[in-house]
Structure formats: structure tokens, C-alpha cells
Design a protein around this motif. Sequence first.
Motif, PDB file in Angstrom:
ATOM      1  N   GLY A 189       6.999  -1.755   1.758  1.00 23.08           N
ATOM      2  CA  GLY A 189       6.290  -0.611   1.211  1.00 23.08           C
ATOM      3  C   GLY A 189       5.266  -0.017   2.146  1.00 23.08           C
ATOM      4  N   ALA A 190       5.338   1.306   2.277  1.00 23.01           N
ATOM      5  CA  ALA A 190       4.433   2.010   3.182  1.00 23.01           C
ATOM      6  C   ALA A 190       2.981   1.907   2.742  1.00 23.01           C
ATOM      7  CB  ALA A 190       4.849   3.477   3.277  1.00 23.01           C
ATOM      8  N   ALA A 191       2.742   1.810   1.436  1.00 25.22           N
ATOM      9  CA  ALA A 191       1.362   1.768   0.943  1.00 25.22           C
ATOM     10  C   ALA A 191       0.639   0.515   1.424  1.00 25.22           C
ATOM     11  CB  ALA A 191       1.351   1.828  -0.584  1.00 25.22           C
ATOM     12  N   MET A 192       1.309  -0.645   1.345  1.00 23.99           N
ATOM     13  CA  MET A 192       0.675  -1.883   1.781  1.00 23.99           C
ATOM     14  C   MET A 192       0.512  -1.915   3.299  1.00 23.99           C
ATOM     15  SD  MET A 192      -0.260  -3.622  -0.810  1.00 23.99           S
ATOM     16  CE  MET A 192      -0.645  -1.997  -1.508  1.00 23.99           C
ATOM     17  N   VAL A 193       1.469  -1.321   4.011  1.00 22.24           N
ATOM     18  CA  VAL A 193       1.357  -1.253   5.464  1.00 22.24           C
ATOM     19  C   VAL A 193       0.160  -0.387   5.855  1.00 22.24           C
ATOM     20  CG1 VAL A 193       2.479  -0.473   7.585  1.00 22.24           C
ATOM     21  CG2 VAL A 193       3.808  -1.647   5.830  1.00 22.24           C
ATOM     22  N   LYS A 194      -0.010   0.714   5.158  1.00 20.91           N
ATOM     23  CA  LYS A 194      -1.160   1.587   5.419  1.00 20.91           C
ATOM     24  C   LYS A 194      -2.463   0.862   5.111  1.00 20.91           C
ATOM     25  CE  LYS A 194      -3.149   6.067   4.161  1.00 20.91           C
ATOM     26  NZ  LYS A 194      -2.989   7.286   3.326  1.00 20.91           N
ATOM     27  N   GLN A 234       2.759  -8.170   1.255  1.00 19.60           N
ATOM     28  CA  GLN A 234       3.722  -8.410   0.191  1.00 19.60           C
ATOM     29  C   GLN A 234       4.070  -7.067  -0.446  1.00 19.60           C
ATOM     30  OE1 GLN A 234       2.378 -11.524  -2.468  1.00 19.60           O
ATOM     31  NE2 GLN A 234       1.670 -12.812  -0.767  1.00 19.60           N
ATOM     32  N   ARG A 235       4.935  -7.093  -1.420  1.00 17.96           N
ATOM     33  CA  ARG A 235       5.397  -5.831  -1.993  1.00 17.96           C
ATOM     34  C   ARG A 235       4.269  -5.036  -2.644  1.00 17.96           C
ATOM     35  NH1 ARG A 235      10.344  -4.084  -2.943  1.00 17.96           N
ATOM     36  NH2 ARG A 235      11.174  -6.141  -2.462  1.00 17.96           N
ATOM     37  N   SER A 236       3.312  -5.744  -3.256  1.00 19.22           N
ATOM     38  CA  SER A 236       2.284  -5.020  -4.000  1.00 19.22           C
ATOM     39  C   SER A 236       0.858  -5.437  -3.658  1.00 19.22           C
ATOM     40  CB  SER A 236       2.506  -5.207  -5.509  1.00 19.22           C
ATOM     41  OG  SER A 236       2.415  -6.585  -5.852  1.00 19.22           O
ATOM     42  N   LYS A 237       0.672  -6.302  -2.653  1.00 24.24           N
ATOM     43  CA  LYS A 237      -0.689  -6.726  -2.323  1.00 24.24           C
ATOM     44  C   LYS A 237      -0.757  -7.299  -0.914  1.00 24.24           C
ATOM     45  CE  LYS A 237      -0.133 -11.337  -4.375  1.00 24.24           C
ATOM     46  NZ  LYS A 237      -0.598 -12.272  -5.431  1.00 24.24           N
ATOM     47  N   THR A 276      -5.548  -1.925  -3.285  1.00 26.14           N
ATOM     48  CA  THR A 276      -5.910  -0.518  -3.125  1.00 26.14           C
ATOM     49  C   THR A 276      -7.056  -0.378  -2.130  1.00 26.14           C
ATOM     50  OG1 THR A 276      -7.571  -0.566  -4.890  1.00 26.14           O
ATOM     51  CG2 THR A 276      -5.286  -0.087  -5.542  1.00 26.14           C
ATOM     52  N   GLU A 277      -7.321   0.858  -1.739  1.00 28.33           N
ATOM     53  CA  GLU A 277      -8.459   1.141  -0.862  1.00 28.33           C
ATOM     54  C   GLU A 277      -9.773   0.744  -1.539  1.00 28.33           C
ATOM     55  OE1 GLU A 277      -8.641   2.293   2.178  1.00 28.33           O
ATOM     56  OE2 GLU A 277      -6.590   2.962   2.613  1.00 28.33           O
TER      57      GLU A 277
END
Length: 294
Positions: A189-194, A234-237, A276-277
Motif C-alpha cells: 500500500g502506497a499510504a503506508m509507504v508514504k 504492513q498492510r495497514s500500519k 496515520t500522519e
Amino acid sequence: AVRRRRSTGSHGREAVSRQADLAGLDVGLVQSDGRVLGTDVAERVSEYSTGPVHGGRIDSLGLDENGSPVIVEYKRGTDAGVVAQGLFYLAWLMDHRAEVERLVRDRLGVTAASRVLWSGPRLICIAGDFTRYDVHAVREHRRSIDLVRYRLFGSDLFGLETVATASGGMQGFRRVRRSPAAQAADLQGAAMVKLAGAVDEVLLGLGEGVSRVERKQYRAYQRLRNFACLCRPQRSKLLVYLKVDPAEVDLVPGFTRDVTGLGHHGTGNLEVQLRTERDLERTQDLFRLSYAAA
């Protein structure tokens, strides 16, 4: 930051810093407690001979928390040759990998020997003080080198203060090799990478002398020793492990966890879960606390 450690009982008086005379007792105090330099006692040998050809004797040879081979040299007062001598031994180290791995295998087992991080060898020089030429040479060198000033405070405390740090080969290693976060981008997931990139920026920006070491399962951030370990997303954290005493933190379920005695990647007993941020903003004080203790 100055590191202080009590060597005998306190006498209740104000401690005044003075340049240390590195007598055998003082060197032994540093050598006997690997926590000072981020190495474990079982992972270090003292007065290691380099054999008849080189004709030298390394003060301390061991592995740090990430498996990087480390040479530690101690000198009395100010010695203009300490960096050159340390680099001489570092060259010997890189030319005798098989001997070092055999030593690790005999003491720590086959698995530890197979995980020695040869891409990030380290040199730590401890002395009463350093010349400006030493400091300049270290900053220009391609190896990972720490110059550490040794001080006595009264008769029962001593301190270690980092004078100069160069990441050297670790920086090149980071530029060439893709990070675990980048390698996992497609699947995790791009969000966790970011978010991992934002964590990286914050940890590197905590102060001077921060080095980043890549391992297969985590990325370690260190001064003389690790203060944070960022695991692969991980996928979500994201999981970050800090050198903070969990007993001194108000643990929040789903955000912080005491992992003392539990197996995990990296080092540190406080686990922080970031999603999250906003979680990253909440973690700033913990990051600074761990950095200050390293």
C-alpha cells in the motif's frame, strides 16, 4: 549528548568535568559494559591480536545491535594517531572476514555468523580529546566513524560525548540499495509507504550524527547505538521500536505496547503502531526521548 554512568557509590557532591586519563581501570569500565556503546558483552572481545604480520592488538572487537562489525580504540588524553590506527585495524577487519566470522560462529553460533553486516563496518575512537584534524578527517572519510570524548565527573561518574560522526559507507549503502519500504510498495500500500517516508524524515531530522542502517526486516536509526527501528510496512500500519522504558509511558492500546521479553525485529522494548500522519505527530515526544537516551 553526554553519557554518564555511575562506577561506584555516590558521595553526594557536585561533579566537575575534567579530561580523563584513560588508565586501565577506566578503559575496563567501558569495555565491561557493552550497553555504553550499544554492543552486548557476549558479542565483544578485548585485546584481540591481529597476528604476527600486522603486529597489532585491537582494544575491542565486536558486533553492534544490527550485526555490524565494530572496532573500538581507546587512547589516553589527545592522540593524533588514534584515527589512523583505527583505520589500519578497520582495513585488517575487512581483509579478514573469514577469521571474524569464525570468531562469531565459535562464540554466537552459525546463524549470527551468517548475519554479519559487512556493508556497514564501524570504528569508534574514545579519547580524552581530539584535534581539529581528526574531526576533519573523519568527516571526509568514507567509513562509519565515531569520535567520542571521554570525561570524568568527580571520582564516581564518567561521561561519553560524541565529538564527530561520519556515516561513511552506510550512506552509500542507503543510496544504492532500495529500502524495505520501497521494495514492499506494490504489495503493502502506497499510504503506508508514504507514512514510512515521513517517519524516516522525522527520525533523521532529530539531530546531528544520526546514521541509518538497512537490514532485511527493518531499518535502524542510531547514534552510538540504536534509538529507533522501523519495520517494513504492513498492510495497514507501521511498527516502530524505541529505546524507551515502557514503565515510564502511559501505554495506549492499539498505539503503544510493552514488548519486553517478546520477540520482534529490531531493538527496543516500546512498540509504537502508526497508521496515520496524526499518529506520527503523537509520537514526536517519544522519538525525542529515545534519541536523547541513545
